[in-house]
Design an enzyme around this catalytic site. Structure first.
Site, mmCIF file in Angstrom:
data_model
loop_
_atom_site.group_PDB
_atom_site.id
_atom_site.type_symbol
_atom_site.label_atom_id
_atom_site.label_comp_id
_atom_site.label_asym_id
_atom_site.label_seq_id
_atom_site.Cartn_x
_atom_site.Cartn_y
_atom_site.Cartn_z
ATOM 1 N N TYR A 174 0.839 -1.207 0.000
ATOM 2 C CA TYR A 174 0.000 0.000 0.000
ATOM 3 C C TYR A 174 0.874 1.257 0.000
ATOM 4 C CZ TYR A 174 -3.696 3.243 1.386
ATOM 5 O OH TYR A 174 -4.583 4.302 1.431
HETATM 6 N N1 LIG Z 1 -9.924 6.049 4.260
HETATM 7 C C1 LIG Z 1 -8.728 6.496 4.574
HETATM 8 O O1 LIG Z 1 -8.398 6.752 5.742
HETATM 9 C C2 LIG Z 1 -7.717 6.738 3.512
HETATM 10 C C3 LIG Z 1 -6.499 7.298 3.878
HETATM 11 C C4 LIG Z 1 -5.568 7.544 2.895
HETATM 12 C C5 LIG Z 1 -5.865 7.257 1.591
HETATM 13 N N2 LIG Z 1 -7.049 6.701 1.256
HETATM 14 C C6 LIG Z 1 -7.298 6.398 -0.159
HETATM 15 O O2 LIG Z 1 -8.531 6.955 -0.537
HETATM 16 C C7 LIG Z 1 -9.107 6.160 -1.573
HETATM 17 C C8 LIG Z 1 -10.518 5.764 -1.158
HETATM 18 O O3 LIG Z 1 -10.451 5.008 0.033
HETATM 19 P P1 LIG Z 1 -11.748 4.666 0.877
HETATM 20 O O4 LIG Z 1 -11.332 4.647 2.286
HETATM 21 O O5 LIG Z 1 -12.862 5.536 0.422
HETATM 22 O O6 LIG Z 1 -11.994 3.138 0.405
HETATM 23 P P2 LIG Z 1 -13.332 2.311 0.180
HETATM 24 O O7 LIG Z 1 -12.945 0.879 0.299
HETATM 25 O O8 LIG Z 1 -14.437 2.834 1.013
HETATM 26 O O9 LIG Z 1 -13.672 2.637 -1.339
HETATM 27 C C9 LIG Z 1 -12.853 2.187 -2.380
HETATM 28 C C10 LIG Z 1 -13.729 1.925 -3.597
HETATM 29 O O10 LIG Z 1 -12.852 1.478 -4.654
HETATM 30 C C11 LIG Z 1 -13.532 0.453 -5.344
HETATM 31 N N3 LIG Z 1 -12.599 -0.414 -6.049
HETATM 32 C C12 LIG Z 1 -11.634 -1.188 -5.495
HETATM 33 N N4 LIG Z 1 -11.012 -1.903 -6.453
HETATM 34 C C13 LIG Z 1 -11.603 -1.574 -7.632
HETATM 35 C C14 LIG Z 1 -11.412 -1.991 -8.973
HETATM 36 N N5 LIG Z 1 -10.487 -2.902 -9.322
HETATM 37 N N6 LIG Z 1 -12.191 -1.426 -9.941
HETATM 38 C C15 LIG Z 1 -13.138 -0.520 -9.614
HETATM 39 N N7 LIG Z 1 -13.377 -0.100 -8.367
HETATM 40 C C16 LIG Z 1 -12.607 -0.623 -7.377
HETATM 41 C C17 LIG Z 1 -14.292 -0.311 -4.265
HETATM 42 O O11 LIG Z 1 -15.335 -1.097 -4.800
HETATM 43 C C18 LIG Z 1 -14.755 0.805 -3.357
HETATM 44 O O12 LIG Z 1 -16.052 1.249 -3.703
HETATM 45 C C19 LIG Z 1 -8.193 4.942 -1.744
HETATM 46 O O13 LIG Z 1 -7.333 5.186 -2.836
HETATM 47 C C20 LIG Z 1 -7.414 4.910 -0.446
HETATM 48 O O14 LIG Z 1 -6.175 4.292 -0.602
HETATM 49 C C21 LIG Z 1 -7.988 6.421 2.190
#
Ligand SMILES: NC(=O)c1ccc[n+]([C@@H]2O[C@H](COP(=O)([O-])OP(=O)(O)OC[C@H]3O[C@@H](n4cnc5c(N)ncnc54)[C@H](O)[C@@H]3O)[C@@H](O)[C@H]2O)c1
Length: 267
Positions: A174
């Site tokens: 990651y």
């Molecule tokens: N939540 C946090 O604290 C946090 C912190 C830093 C970065 N991020 C980043 O923010 C972004 C969103 O994270 P989140 O927490 O909302 O995650 P989440 O799991 O709630 O949402 C991620 C979405 O991506 C979709 N997805 C995954 N693989 C896929 C694929 N192959 N094709 C199409 N869709 C796909 C999933 O179905 C899901 O709806 C990510 O890139 C994550 O790394 C999140």
């Protein structure tokens, strides 16, 4: 802990309160990962401020249920973004359906295996996490940029992570994939700096979403302990910052990684 439905409802209510603003009226945005978490909140925010939004996610059900109230301003494109040919077909279809593309927010992402030190990491996990977090952000941007170049305007935002700046123990795949996203942002920001297209990244610390809920409590504590505000960020805080980053007003910042970290990142 709130269920996903309660979380989605809270986001919807928060963004609807502000409906009536026309910040993005007439603009077309693509949001990946729109079925959940940050992508869901960002898509809601842009829609509530007047944008038309193409919603991409592998989770069709989540997209269908989450955005009924916004049809026909939003359109669902259920795809696995790791399939390059599908990405190319979908971006071409979006340009055809909406006539242009102003904004791209790459939010889809996975955390992969966690709590595994580097010499025990399974190489297949590294490939899988890079495919979703880095390669897909690259292929989608690659397909979108020619449409933006035609009109000399665009706002691209890749969602990276504080893990990509600092490295989270036990999260090699990651952290490295997000560092690659930050590197790509710097390159693309410079490459398109004279074209009217800006390319930036966002590096959140912990925002309470289903991706975070899926992590072991130990991993979440490791992350919140490092945040001077000692809390997770909210989806509303994230969506508000994103709305500024992809707005027309944000015209002199490119190649930059915005922090959203409750004081953790101060550099
Ligand atoms: N939540 C946090 O604290 C946090 C912190 C830093 C970065 N991020 C980043 O923010 C972004 C969103 O994270 P989140 O927490 O909302 O995650 P989440 O799991 O709630 O949402 C991620 C979405 O991506 C979709 N997805 C995954 N693989 C896929 C694929 N192959 N094709 C199409 N869709 C796909 C999933 O179905 C899901 O709806 C990510 O890139 C994550 O790394 C999140």
């Amino acid at each position: 802990m709130k269920s996903k439905d309660q979380n989605d409802e809270a986001v919807f209510n928060a963004t609807m309160k502000k409906e009536g603003r026309d910040e993005f009226k007439g603009q077309v945005a693509i949001v990946t990962g729109a079925a959940s978490g940050l992508g869901f909140a960002i898509a809601n925010k842009l829609l509530s401020e007047g944008a038309m939004v193409a919603l991409l996610d592998i989770n069709q059900d989540g997209l269908d249920k989450g955005f009924q109230q916004y049809r026909p301003k939003s359109k669902v494109y259920p795809i696995d973004i790791t399939q390059e040919s599908l990405v190319n077909e979908t971006i071409a279809a979006i340009a055809e359906d909406f006539g242009k593309i102003d904004i791209l927010v790459n939010s889809a992402g996975i955390s992969g295996e966690t709590n595994v030190v580097s010499h025990e990491v399974d190489i297949r996990d590294i490939h899988k996490v890079f495919e979703v977090n880095f390669m897909s952000s690259f292929t989608i941007a690659k397909a979108v940029i020619p449409h933006m170049l035609k009109r000399n305007y665009g706002r691209i935002l890749h969602i990276a992570s504080i893990a990509g700046k600092e490295g989270n123990v036990g999260m090699l795949a990651y952290s490295s994939s997000k560092a690659a996203v930050i590197g790509m942002t710097k390159v693309q920001g410079k490459e398109y700096a004279e074209t009217g297209i800006t390319v930036n990244a966002l590096a959140p610390a912990v925002i309470r979403t289903p991706l975070v809920d899926a992590l072991p409590e130990q991993q979440i504590k490791y992350m919140t302990d490092k945040i001077p505000m000692k809390r997770c960020g909210t989806l509303e805080e994230a969506a508000d910052l994103v709305a500024y980053i992809v707005s027309k007003q944000n015209s002199f910042i490119t190649g930059f990684t915005f922090d959203l970290s409750g004081g953790r990142a101060t550099y």
